[in-house]
Design a protein around this motif. Structure first.
Motif, PDB file in Angstrom:
ATOM      1  N   ARG A  14       0.828  -1.212   0.000  1.00  0.00           N
ATOM      2  CA  ARG A  14       0.000   0.000   0.000  1.00  0.00           C
ATOM      3  C   ARG A  14       0.850   1.245   0.000  1.00  0.00           C
ATOM      4  NH1 ARG A  14      -4.330  -1.846   4.553  1.00  0.00           N
ATOM      5  NH2 ARG A  14      -5.234  -3.524   3.328  1.00  0.00           N
ATOM      6  N   ILE A  15       1.961   1.209   0.720  1.00  0.00           N
ATOM      7  CA  ILE A  15       2.845   2.375   0.765  1.00  0.00           C
ATOM      8  C   ILE A  15       3.711   2.406  -0.483  1.00  0.00           C
ATOM      9  CG2 ILE A  15       4.787   3.411   2.002  1.00  0.00           C
ATOM     10  CD1 ILE A  15       3.545   2.277   4.567  1.00  0.00           C
ATOM     11  N   GLY A  16       4.237   1.267  -0.896  1.00  0.00           N
ATOM     12  CA  GLY A  16       5.170   1.209  -2.017  1.00  0.00           C
ATOM     13  C   GLY A  16       4.593   1.655  -3.338  1.00  0.00           C
ATOM     14  N   LYS A  17       3.284   1.466  -3.551  1.00  0.00           N
ATOM     15  CA  LYS A  17       2.709   1.814  -4.847  1.00  0.00           C
ATOM     16  C   LYS A  17       2.360   3.297  -4.975  1.00  0.00           C
ATOM     17  CE  LYS A  17      -2.009   0.469  -3.660  1.00  0.00           C
ATOM     18  NZ  LYS A  17      -3.074  -0.467  -3.930  1.00  0.00           N
ATOM     19  N   ASP A  76       7.387  14.487 -12.953  1.00  0.00           N
ATOM     20  CA  ASP A  76       7.641  15.141 -11.661  1.00  0.00           C
ATOM     21  C   ASP A  76       7.214  14.294 -10.472  1.00  0.00           C
ATOM     22  OD1 ASP A  76       8.802  17.294 -12.843  1.00  0.00           O
ATOM     23  OD2 ASP A  76       6.998  18.527 -12.839  1.00  0.00           O
ATOM     24  N   SER A  77       7.303  12.988 -10.609  1.00  0.00           N
ATOM     25  CA  SER A  77       7.052  12.106  -9.469  1.00  0.00           C
ATOM     26  C   SER A  77       7.937  10.866  -9.604  1.00  0.00           C
ATOM     27  CB  SER A  77       5.581  11.709  -9.386  1.00  0.00           C
ATOM     28  OG  SER A  77       5.217  10.946 -10.510  1.00  0.00           O
ATOM     29  N   VAL A  78       8.207  10.256  -8.471  1.00  0.00           N
ATOM     30  CA  VAL A  78       9.050   9.066  -8.434  1.00  0.00           C
ATOM     31  C   VAL A  78       8.145   7.863  -8.200  1.00  0.00           C
ATOM     32  CG1 VAL A  78      10.950   7.916  -7.238  1.00  0.00           C
ATOM     33  CG2 VAL A  78      10.953  10.392  -7.465  1.00  0.00           C
ATOM     34  N   VAL A  79       8.323   6.814  -9.015  1.00  0.00           N
ATOM     35  CA  VAL A  79       7.534   5.597  -8.893  1.00  0.00           C
ATOM     36  C   VAL A  79       8.479   4.459  -8.510  1.00  0.00           C
ATOM     37  CG1 VAL A  79       6.024   3.984 -10.090  1.00  0.00           C
ATOM     38  CG2 VAL A  79       5.887   6.419 -10.602  1.00  0.00           C
ATOM     39  N   VAL A  80       8.113   3.736  -7.461  1.00  0.00           N
ATOM     40  CA  VAL A  80       8.913   2.617  -6.973  1.00  0.00           C
ATOM     41  C   VAL A  80       8.152   1.332  -7.271  1.00  0.00           C
ATOM     42  CG1 VAL A  80       9.985   1.587  -4.935  1.00  0.00           C
ATOM     43  CG2 VAL A  80       9.868   4.070  -5.145  1.00  0.00           C
ATOM     44  N   THR A  81       8.790   0.419  -8.020  1.00  0.00           N
ATOM     45  CA  THR A  81       8.182  -0.878  -8.331  1.00  0.00           C
ATOM     46  C   THR A  81       9.180  -1.974  -7.979  1.00  0.00           C
ATOM     47  OG1 THR A  81       8.968  -0.727 -10.611  1.00  0.00           O
ATOM     48  CG2 THR A  81       6.718   0.007 -10.185  1.00  0.00           C
ATOM     49  N   ARG A  82       8.669  -3.204  -7.851  1.00  0.00           N
ATOM     50  CA  ARG A  82       9.572  -4.313  -7.550  1.00  0.00           C
ATOM     51  C   ARG A  82       9.684  -5.235  -8.756  1.00  0.00           C
ATOM     52  NH1 ARG A  82       5.248  -5.601  -3.400  1.00  0.00           N
ATOM     53  NH2 ARG A  82       3.937  -7.130  -4.406  1.00  0.00           N
ATOM     54  N   ASN A  83      10.822  -5.925  -8.837  1.00  0.00           N
ATOM     55  CA  ASN A  83      11.099  -6.798  -9.982  1.00  0.00           C
ATOM     56  C   ASN A  83      10.276  -8.081  -9.935  1.00  0.00           C
ATOM     57  OD1 ASN A  83      13.004  -4.957 -10.803  1.00  0.00           O
ATOM     58  ND2 ASN A  83      14.706  -6.047  -9.864  1.00  0.00           N
ATOM     59  N   ASN A  84      10.069  -8.629  -8.741  1.00  0.00           N
ATOM     60  CA  ASN A  84       9.383  -9.913  -8.613  1.00  0.00           C
ATOM     61  C   ASN A  84       8.574  -9.918  -7.326  1.00  0.00           C
ATOM     62  OD1 ASN A  84      11.286 -10.412  -6.526  1.00  0.00           O
ATOM     63  ND2 ASN A  84      12.732 -11.176  -8.060  1.00  0.00           N
ATOM     64  N   ARG A 140       9.090  -7.939  -1.677  1.00  0.00           N
ATOM     65  CA  ARG A 140       7.849  -7.377  -1.123  1.00  0.00           C
ATOM     66  C   ARG A 140       8.130  -6.584   0.148  1.00  0.00           C
ATOM     67  NH1 ARG A 140       4.806 -12.812  -1.453  1.00  0.00           N
ATOM     68  NH2 ARG A 140       5.670 -12.810   0.616  1.00  0.00           N
ATOM     69  N   SER A 141       9.036  -7.100   0.991  1.00  0.00           N
ATOM     70  CA  SER A 141       9.320  -6.399   2.246  1.00  0.00           C
ATOM     71  C   SER A 141      10.109  -5.116   2.020  1.00  0.00           C
ATOM     72  CB  SER A 141      10.071  -7.323   3.208  1.00  0.00           C
ATOM     73  OG  SER A 141      11.340  -7.654   2.693  1.00  0.00           O
ATOM     74  N   LEU A 142      10.896  -5.053   0.952  1.00  0.00           N
ATOM     75  CA  LEU A 142      11.709  -3.858   0.683  1.00  0.00           C
ATOM     76  C   LEU A 142      10.975  -2.808  -0.146  1.00  0.00           C
ATOM     77  CD1 LEU A 142      15.150  -5.509  -0.083  1.00  0.00           C
ATOM     78  CD2 LEU A 142      14.496  -4.252   1.965  1.00  0.00           C
ATOM     79  N   THR A 172      11.698   1.088   0.683  1.00  0.00           N
ATOM     80  CA  THR A 172      12.427   1.911  -0.269  1.00  0.00           C
ATOM     81  C   THR A 172      11.662   3.183  -0.592  1.00  0.00           C
ATOM     82  OG1 THR A 172      13.377  -0.094  -1.221  1.00  0.00           O
ATOM     83  CG2 THR A 172      13.544   1.907  -2.527  1.00  0.00           C
ATOM     84  N   ARG A 173      10.354   3.052  -0.786  1.00  0.00           N
ATOM     85  CA  ARG A 173       9.528   4.228  -1.062  1.00  0.00           C
ATOM     86  C   ARG A 173       9.555   5.207   0.107  1.00  0.00           C
ATOM     87  NH1 ARG A 173       5.497   7.650   0.634  1.00  0.00           N
ATOM     88  NH2 ARG A 173       4.341   8.468  -1.110  1.00  0.00           N
ATOM     89  N   ALA A 174       9.480   4.689   1.347  1.00  0.00           N
ATOM     90  CA  ALA A 174       9.499   5.542   2.536  1.00  0.00           C
ATOM     91  C   ALA A 174      10.846   6.237   2.693  1.00  0.00           C
ATOM     92  CB  ALA A 174       9.174   4.722   3.779  1.00  0.00           C
ATOM     93  N   LEU A 175      11.940   5.542   2.424  1.00  0.00           N
ATOM     94  CA  LEU A 175      13.269   6.154   2.522  1.00  0.00           C
ATOM     95  C   LEU A 175      13.433   7.288   1.511  1.00  0.00           C
ATOM     96  CD1 LEU A 175      15.524   3.002   2.996  1.00  0.00           C
ATOM     97  CD2 LEU A 175      14.954   4.724   4.704  1.00  0.00           C
ATOM     98  N   ILE A 176      12.961   7.072   0.282  1.00  0.00           N
ATOM     99  CA  ILE A 176      13.062   8.116  -0.743  1.00  0.00           C
ATOM    100  C   ILE A 176      12.186   9.310  -0.358  1.00  0.00           C
ATOM    101  CG2 ILE A 176      12.570   8.674  -3.155  1.00  0.00           C
ATOM    102  CD1 ILE A 176      13.348   5.742  -3.796  1.00  0.00           C
ATOM    103  N   ASN A 177      10.989   9.050   0.142  1.00  0.00           N
ATOM    104  CA  ASN A 177      10.110  10.138   0.567  1.00  0.00           C
ATOM    105  C   ASN A 177      10.751  10.936   1.710  1.00  0.00           C
ATOM    106  OD1 ASN A 177       7.566  11.567   0.456  1.00  0.00           O
ATOM    107  ND2 ASN A 177       7.141  10.627   2.432  1.00  0.00           N
TER     108      ASN A 177
END
Length: 180
Positions: A3-6, A49-57, A63-65, A69-74
């Motif tokens: 929910r946070i990562g997307k 003008d926005s950063v999108v964080v997605t995972r490879n698999n 899933r845990s990272l 990762t999104r929270a650290l960048i924010n």
């Protein structure tokens, strides 16, 4: 899906955001610059003008990272635009703090004053003799310095003496009772 990562991260005006192919994120803003190496299991892209964080698999590690990762960048983006601060209160008779240059000197009931050097990227302020404000652009560093200062005298539950965060609530215990 996390929910946070997307959630996309909006890049404010005046902030430059760059990502190298090996996932080293650099954020520059009005307050300074932060650089952090992120894991390779996560894709970081800049779109409109926005950063999108997605995972490879969908492995457990990825899933845990994802949200982390999104929270650290924010936190990096907020840090270079607004900055972070933590306020500590000194509670106790004779407990006080003062600045001597960039050094924080505190009297905490020991036979000697406690001197703490300011780490690079962190500044101290003492608006009152019993308050210490720690400011900086790196959320993790500000929190660690505040925790180090607090560890000199943690608040005790009987009288509440010690160093506490300004929003911390100390659960008080009842003292001993006399014999019946």
């Amino acid at each position: 899906m996390s929910r946070i990562g997307k959630l996309p991260i909006a890049i404010p005006a005046g902030v430059t955001f760059t990502v190298t192919p090996d996932n080293v994120v650099t954020v520059k803003g009005s307050k300074g610059q932060l650089v952090k190496a992120m894991t390779k299991d996560i894709n970081i892209t800049v779109e409109n003008d926005s950063v999108v964080v997605t995972r490879n698999n969908d492995e457990k590690k990825s899933r845990s990272l994802h949200g982390l990762t999104r929270a650290l960048i924010n936190n990096m983006v907020v840090g270079v635009t607004e900055g972070y601060s933590k306020t500590l209160e000194l509670i106790g008779v004779g407990y006080r703090a003062q600045l001597q240059g960039k050094k924080l000197v505190m009297n905490l009931g020991f036979s000697h004053p406690v001197e703490i050097e300011a780490v690079e990227g962190v500044t101290f302020e003492t608006p009152a003799a019993t308050k210490v404000v720690i400011k900086g652009i790196d959320k993790e560093l500000v929190g660690n310095v505040a925790a180090d200062i607090r560890s000199w005298r943690k608040p005790e539950p009987y009288k509440g003496k010690g160093i506490k965060y300004d929003n911390e609530v100390i659960r008080r215990k009842e003292g001993k009772t006399g014999k019946k």
